[in-house]
Enzyme design. Structure first.
Site, short mmCIF file in Angstrom:
data_model
loop_
_atom_site.label_atom_id
_atom_site.label_comp_id
_atom_site.label_asym_id
_atom_site.label_seq_id
_atom_site.Cartn_x
_atom_site.Cartn_y
_atom_site.Cartn_z
CD GLN A 146 -4.22 -7.31 -12.89
OE1 GLN A 146 -4.29 -6.79 -11.79
NE2 GLN A 146 -3.16 -8.02 -13.27
CG ASP A 179 0.50 -1.43 -11.18
OD1 ASP A 179 0.94 -2.13 -10.25
OD2 ASP A 179 -0.49 -1.74 -11.87
CE LYS A 207 -2.26 -6.76 -8.40
NZ LYS A 207 -2.16 -6.42 -9.82
#
Ligand code: NAD
Length: 293
Positions: free
Chosen positions: A95, A118, A51
Site C-alpha cells: 500500500q 498492482d 481490499k
C-alpha cells in the site's frame, strides 16, 4: 445523463470470480493476495481493509502483513522476498504511500513481476507500453472494465486525461490509445503545467479526471454529451459526518452531470472498479501459477 455505476459493474466482476472459485475442486488452493501495510495512515487502512474484505467476499485467501511506520527499508525488502518465495501467494501489493525513509521504487522493483498485481513494476509498465500481456495498474484497468461493462464505444473519440501519474493518468492514456475494445481514442494528456486546461477539456468526448483536487472540473469545462470519469478521492472536512469528512471526486458532479452523457460518481464509481480490477489481476496471477506448477 446516465451513471457509470461502479457498484453494478464491480459486482458483476466479483460474481464471475466468485463462481470460478466455487467451481474449483474441493481442497484446491484458492487465489491468495498478500497486502503489506507500513504504518497506520487512516486512508491506507481504509483501502487495505476494503481490499481484504473484497477478497473474502469472492472466496480468495488474503494475508495482511503489518509493519510499523519506523520499520527499516531492509525489513520491508525481506518481507517482500519472503512473499516472492512463497508458492501459496499469487499477488503482492504494497500500500502506497510508504514512509519517506523507504524508497518506493526499490520496494516495487523487488516484487516478482508475475505477482505484481498492482502493475507498478517496470516490467509490467514496459509491457503495457508495448501492448503485451501484463498486469495493468488497477485504477486505469478498472476504468477500462467500467467502460466495457456499459459498452461505451470509444473508437475514434477524443479522450482528455487530466493527470500524468504513474498509477493513473499515464497508464490510462496508454490504454485509451491502444488498439482494441475501449481503446482507439485520440488521447490528450493534460497536467499541472498545461496552460488553458478548459481549451482541451471542452473538446473532449471523454474526460478522465485524476487530479486530486475536489470538484475541480466544472460544467463550463465540459462539452454537452461528454463521457466523464472521475478518479478523484478527496477527503473534505464535513462536520455533519461522523468521520468528520466527506469524500469528493475531482468533478463537480451536480453541475457536470447536467451536461454529460455518462458520468461516474464518487463514491460508487472508479474506487469500486479499482478493487474489482485488483481481484481480476490476482485471479490471473493464480491461473498463471497453476499453469506453471
Ligand atoms: P498525483 O498527485 O500523483 O497526480 C495528480 C496529477 O494531477 C498530476 O499529474 C498533476 O500534474 C495533475 N494536476 C494537478 N493540478 C492540476 C491542475 N491544476 N491542472 C491540471 N492538472 C493538474 O495523483 P494520483 O495518484 O494520480 O491521483 C489522482 C486522484 O485520484 C487523487 O484524488 C487520488 O486520491 C485519486 N485516486 C483514486 C483511485 C481510485 O481507486 N479511485 C486510485 C488512485 C488515485
Amino acid at each position: 445523463m446516465q451513471i457509470l455505476d461502479g457498484k453494478l459493474a464491480a459486482q458483476s466482476i466479483k460474481d464471475t470470480l466468485q463462481k470460478k472459485i466455487s467451481e474449483l475442486p474441493i481442497g484446491f488452493r484458492k487465489p491468495c493476495l498478500a497486502a503489506v501495510l507500513v504504518g497506520n495512515n487512516p486512508a491506507s487502512e481504509t483501502y487495505i481493509g476494503s481490499k481484504i474484505k473484497n477478497c473474502q467476499e469472492v472466496g480468495f485467501e488474503s494475508r495482511l502483513i503489518r509493519l510499523p511506520e519506523n520499520c527499516s527499508e531492509n525489513i520491508l525488502l525481506d518481507a517482500i522476498s519472503s512473499l516472492n518465495a512463497d508458492s501459496t501467494v499469487d499477488g503482492i501489493l504494497v500500500q502506497l504511500p510508504l514512509p519517506k525513509h523507504i524508497s518506493e521504487s526499490k520496494i516495487i522493483e523487488l516484487i516478482q513481476p508475475g505477482k505484481d498485481v498492482d502493475g507498478f513494476h517496470p516490467v509490467n509498465a514496459g509491457k503495457l507500453m508495448l501492448n503485451e500481456p501484463c498486469f495493468v495498474p488497477a485504477t486505469p484497468y478498472g476504468i477500462m472494465l467500467l467502460l466495457s461493462h456499459f459498452q461505451i464505444e470509444t473508437s475514434g473519440k477524443h479522450a482528455v486525461v487530466i493527470g500524468r501519474s504513474n498509477i493513473v493518468g499515464r497508464p490510462m492514456s496508454v490504454l485509451l490509445s491502444q488498439p482494441g475494445n475501449q481503446g482507439n481514442c485520440t488521447v490528450t494528456v493534460c497536467h499541472s503545467k498545461t496552460p488553458d486546461l478548459p481549451y482541451f477539456t471542452r473538446q473532449a468526448d471523454i474526460i478522465v479526471a485524476a487530479i486530486g483536487k475536489p470538484e475541480f472540473l466544472k460544467a463550463d469545462m465540459v462539452k454537452e454529451g461528454a463521457i466523464v470519469i472521475d478518479v478523484g478521492i478527496n477527503r473534505v472536512e464535513d462536520k455533519s459526518k461522523k468521520s468528520g469528512f466527506a469524500l469528493k471526486g475531482d468533478v463537480d458532479f451536480d453541475a457536470v452531470s447536467k451536461k454529460s452523457a455518462w458520468i461516474s460518481p464518487v463514491p460508487g464509481g472508479v474506487g469500486l472498479m479499482t478493487i474489482a480490477a485488483l481481484l481480476t489481476n490476482t485471479y490471473r496471477a493464480f491461473e498463471h501459477h497453476q499453469q506453471k506448477n
